[in-house]
Design a protein around this motif. Structure first.
Motif, PDB file in Angstrom:
ATOM      1  N   GLY A 376      83.222  73.719  40.288  1.00 33.54           N
ATOM      2  CA  GLY A 376      82.726  74.656  39.284  1.00 33.54           C
ATOM      3  C   GLY A 376      83.696  75.778  38.991  1.00 33.54           C
ATOM      4  N   SER A 377      84.219  76.421  40.059  1.00 36.27           N
ATOM      5  CA  SER A 377      85.150  77.526  39.855  1.00 36.27           C
ATOM      6  C   SER A 377      86.443  77.048  39.212  1.00 36.27           C
ATOM      7  N   ALA A 378      86.894  75.846  39.598  1.00 35.24           N
ATOM      8  CA  ALA A 378      88.129  75.303  39.018  1.00 35.24           C
ATOM      9  C   ALA A 378      87.967  75.059  37.520  1.00 35.24           C
ATOM     10  N   VAL A 379      86.811  74.538  37.127  1.00 34.37           N
ATOM     11  CA  VAL A 379      86.570  74.260  35.713  1.00 34.37           C
ATOM     12  C   VAL A 379      86.569  75.550  34.898  1.00 34.37           C
ATOM     13  N   SER A 380      85.892  76.596  35.420  1.00 43.99           N
ATOM     14  CA  SER A 380      85.800  77.840  34.661  1.00 43.99           C
ATOM     15  C   SER A 380      87.155  78.526  34.541  1.00 43.99           C
ATOM     16  N   ILE A 381      87.913  78.561  35.631  1.00 45.88           N
ATOM     17  CA  ILE A 381      89.206  79.255  35.603  1.00 45.88           C
ATOM     18  C   ILE A 381      90.225  78.478  34.772  1.00 45.88           C
ATOM     19  N   VAL A 382      90.386  77.185  35.101  1.00 48.44           N
ATOM     20  CA  VAL A 382      91.355  76.358  34.377  1.00 48.44           C
ATOM     21  C   VAL A 382      90.976  76.251  32.906  1.00 48.44           C
ATOM     22  N   GLY A 383      89.659  76.084  32.634  1.00 46.54           N
ATOM     23  CA  GLY A 383      89.219  75.972  31.252  1.00 46.54           C
ATOM     24  C   GLY A 383      89.551  77.212  30.450  1.00 46.54           C
ATOM     25  N   ALA A 384      89.333  78.407  31.041  1.00 43.79           N
ATOM     26  CA  ALA A 384      89.626  79.644  30.328  1.00 43.79           C
ATOM     27  C   ALA A 384      91.113  79.762  30.022  1.00 43.79           C
ATOM     28  N   ILE A 385      91.947  79.424  31.014  1.00 43.65           N
ATOM     29  CA  ILE A 385      93.403  79.541  30.816  1.00 43.65           C
ATOM     30  C   ILE A 385      93.881  78.559  29.755  1.00 43.65           C
ATOM     31  N   VAL A 386      93.461  77.297  29.898  1.00 37.97           N
ATOM     32  CA  VAL A 386      93.930  76.251  28.980  1.00 37.97           C
ATOM     33  C   VAL A 386      93.456  76.521  27.560  1.00 37.97           C
ATOM     34  N   ILE A 387      92.154  76.832  27.405  1.00 42.65           N
ATOM     35  CA  ILE A 387      91.616  77.067  26.066  1.00 42.65           C
ATOM     36  C   ILE A 387      92.242  78.306  25.448  1.00 42.65           C
ATOM     37  N   GLY A 388      92.404  79.367  26.240  1.00 41.01           N
ATOM     38  CA  GLY A 388      93.014  80.585  25.716  1.00 41.01           C
ATOM     39  C   GLY A 388      94.438  80.362  25.236  1.00 41.01           C
ATOM     40  N   GLU A 389      95.243  79.719  26.057  1.00 40.61           N
ATOM     41  CA  GLU A 389      96.643  79.462  25.675  1.00 40.61           C
ATOM     42  C   GLU A 389      96.717  78.510  24.489  1.00 40.61           C
ATOM     43  N   SER A 390      95.850  77.487  24.480  1.00 42.75           N
ATOM     44  CA  SER A 390      95.873  76.521  23.383  1.00 42.75           C
ATOM     45  C   SER A 390      95.451  77.173  22.068  1.00 42.75           C
ATOM     46  N   ALA A 391      94.436  78.052  22.131  1.00 47.93           N
ATOM     47  CA  ALA A 391      93.971  78.732  20.913  1.00 47.93           C
ATOM     48  C   ALA A 391      95.058  79.641  20.348  1.00 47.93           C
ATOM     49  N   VAL A 392      95.786  80.337  21.225  1.00 50.98           N
ATOM     50  CA  VAL A 392      96.875  81.205  20.765  1.00 50.98           C
ATOM     51  C   VAL A 392      98.009  80.375  20.186  1.00 50.98           C
ATOM     52  N   ALA A 393      98.359  79.290  20.892  1.00 47.77           N
ATOM     53  CA  ALA A 393      99.452  78.438  20.415  1.00 47.77           C
ATOM     54  C   ALA A 393      99.117  77.787  19.076  1.00 47.77           C
ATOM     55  N   ALA A 394      97.846  77.460  18.865  1.00 41.22           N
ATOM     56  CA  ALA A 394      97.439  76.843  17.600  1.00 41.22           C
ATOM     57  C   ALA A 394      97.275  77.854  16.479  1.00 41.22           C
TER      58      ALA A 394
END
Length: 499
Positions: A376-394
């Motif tokens: 659970g913690s891995a999904v929330s942390i990794v998801g926030a980082i990946v989605i945040g970076e991907s949204a900025v890059a896009a």
């Protein structure tokens, strides 16, 4: 005080009595056996054991899994069998006297008084020739061990937490308060569930008006089911809608014991490790048990950090929207140029940008809570980082809004009580809408309305802002946690006498 309509005043004895409640115990054991089968049905876990072959026939009834079957054999069946085989003068009265030698026996004449103890784990005995039945408390069922509370962790302090069993929870409180004035008043709530609730208080410290109000509301509570304290909290709250909790929920025995020592009321509910504490104040939700186990200067600093984090957790996105959309003159020129460069090419206005990121984070937060703990913690942390970076890059959002949302999320985790941080989550979206509509003026109006709302709230008749206003000697433990030796000083005693 005006109670809402859902708190219907009704007699304690219950006018909605079921058909079996007024059935009297018969002298004929067969008739009593038929009543038991009709009332309890053909459920697999209901055990009705007739013993007709003995000199005095009797029936034993219990719920399998709620009683100690070995104790039934040792305390009831085996002594009766041995005694009936050796005694010549065997009568129904002497049979019951034999049971009383090895167990605590309660006498009942109505089935309404017998069925509830059976369903709570007691053993009922019906004897042929007697128009009364006897219940024997031999409750036994698996319980969870005492573990460290997961929702209220601490670096320094006790590691014990409440569990789902009332008897163990009362023991944990007794261990911390060895005072004969500690009282526990039992109640049964729920027309269907018959949930056991205990109201704990210190007789010499509790406010009698508050205690009577709590007891009155619980006794007159009209509901079918109660499984957790949150259901009781919602049903007996005297306020209209408010996102702010007016009861303090805790699974720490030291917190509950401290509340009792301060004269508060603690409500314990069977089946949940969380207790309810009332009355509470707004500032109570910024105080943690660890504040009293750490040095006072650190505790003061941490409390101010919690207050600032609470304000940030619902205000920061709205302030960002307001200053970038309406009040650019409030931003330093260099920072304004940087923000404008970051937002170049972003297709959404600041409000939509912040709203999308907040919704994504709320989804990640819930996913992290509901998923299995190891991942659970891995999904929330990794998801926030990946989605945040991907949204900025896009180019969908700017880097600044990622920072704002991240800081807002981190600030919401600082609160010692989850229910209180939930209020900030709700207020955040309302404030964002106002900021996107009329800018900083909407934020100011929101703060004024929020302050008026908080001033109007009460907790069991006590104002929500008690200890903040008026200014009294209770100020030594509000935002400040003054040292314990402060109360021994002449200055404090003089202040106390003047107030």
């Amino acid at each position: 005080m005006k109670i809402r309509k859902r708190l219907k005043r009704r007699p304690i004895a219950g006018s909605e009595a079921k058909a079996y409640e007024n059935i009297e115990v018969s002298l004929q054991i067969d008739e009593n056996l038929d009543h038991l089968k009709n009332i309890l049905g053909e459920s697999m876990d209901v055990k009705i054991l007739p013993f007709y072959e003995r000199p005095v026939p009797f029936v034993v009834c219990f719920i399998e899994g709620l009683v100690n079957k070995q104790q039934i054999d040792l305390s009831i069946l085996q002594p009766i069998h041995d005694w009936q085989d050796t005694e010549e003068d065997v009568t129904p009265q002497t049979l019951i006297q034999q049971i009383e030698v090895s167990a605590v026996v309660n006498k009942h004449q109505l089935f309404g008084h017998i069925i509830t103890p059976i369903l709570k784990g007691q053993v009922a005995v019906f004897v042929d020739g007697l128009d009364v039945a006897y219940t024997i408390p031999l409750e036994f069922f698996p319980t969870r061990g005492i573990d460290e509370p997961e929702s209220q962790t601490t670096v320094r302090g006790p590691r014990e937490g409440f569990i789902e069993t009332l008897q163990i929870n009362t023991t944990l409180l007794r261990r911390r308060i060895s005072n004969p004035l500690l009282r526990f008043k039992p109640l049964q709530i729920g027309n269907v569930t018959k949930t056991t609730v205990l109201v704990a208080y210190m007789e010499n410290k509790a406010d009698l008006q508050v205690l009577n109000e709590v007891m009155n509301r619980l006794i007159n509570l009209d509901t079918d089911k109660v499984f957790e304290g949150g259901m009781i909290e919602e049903l007996i709250d005297e306020n209209g809608y408010t996102p702010f909790p007016t009861f303090q929920s805790s699974e720490r025995p030291d917190v509950a014991a401290a509340a009792l020592a301060e004269g508060k009321i603690v409500i314990l509910i069977e089946g949940t490790p969380f207790v309810l504490i009332t009355p509470v104040t707004f500032i109570s939700f910024f105080q943690a048990a660890e504040d009293y186990y750490s040095h006072y200067d650190l505790s003061i600093l941490v409390r101010f950090v919690r207050v600032m984090s609470f304000i940030i957790s619902f205000s920061l996105p709205a302030v960002y929207i307001a200053v970038t959309s309406f009040h650019q003159e409030l931003i330093p020129t260099n920072l304004l140029v940087s923000l404008a460069a970051q937002r170049e090419g972003v297709p959404f206005p600041a409000f939509l940008e912040a709203l999308i990121m907040e919704i994504i984070f709320e989804i990640l937060r819930e996913a992290g809570i509901r998923m299995p703990r190891p991942i659970g913690s891995a999904v929330s942390i990794v998801g926030a980082i990946v989605i945040g970076e991907s949204a900025v890059a896009a180019g969908l959002v700017s880097p600044a809004i990622v920072i704002v949302v991240s800081l807002t999320a981190i600030s919401s985790f600082v609160s010692p009580y989850y229910a209180f941080s939930g209020a900030a989550r709700i207020l955040r979206f309302a404030l964002m809408i106002l900021a996107a509509t009329i800018g900083i003026y909407g934020i100011i109006m929101f703060y004024l309305a929020l302050f008026v709302h908080l001033c109007s709230l009460t907790s069991m008749g006590k104002p929500y802002f008690t200890s903040l206003a008026p200014f009294t000697d209770e100020q030594d433990d509000t935002l400040l946690r003054l040292p314990f030796w402060w109360k021994q000083t002449k200055l404090y005693k003089k202040w106390k006498a003047s107030s």
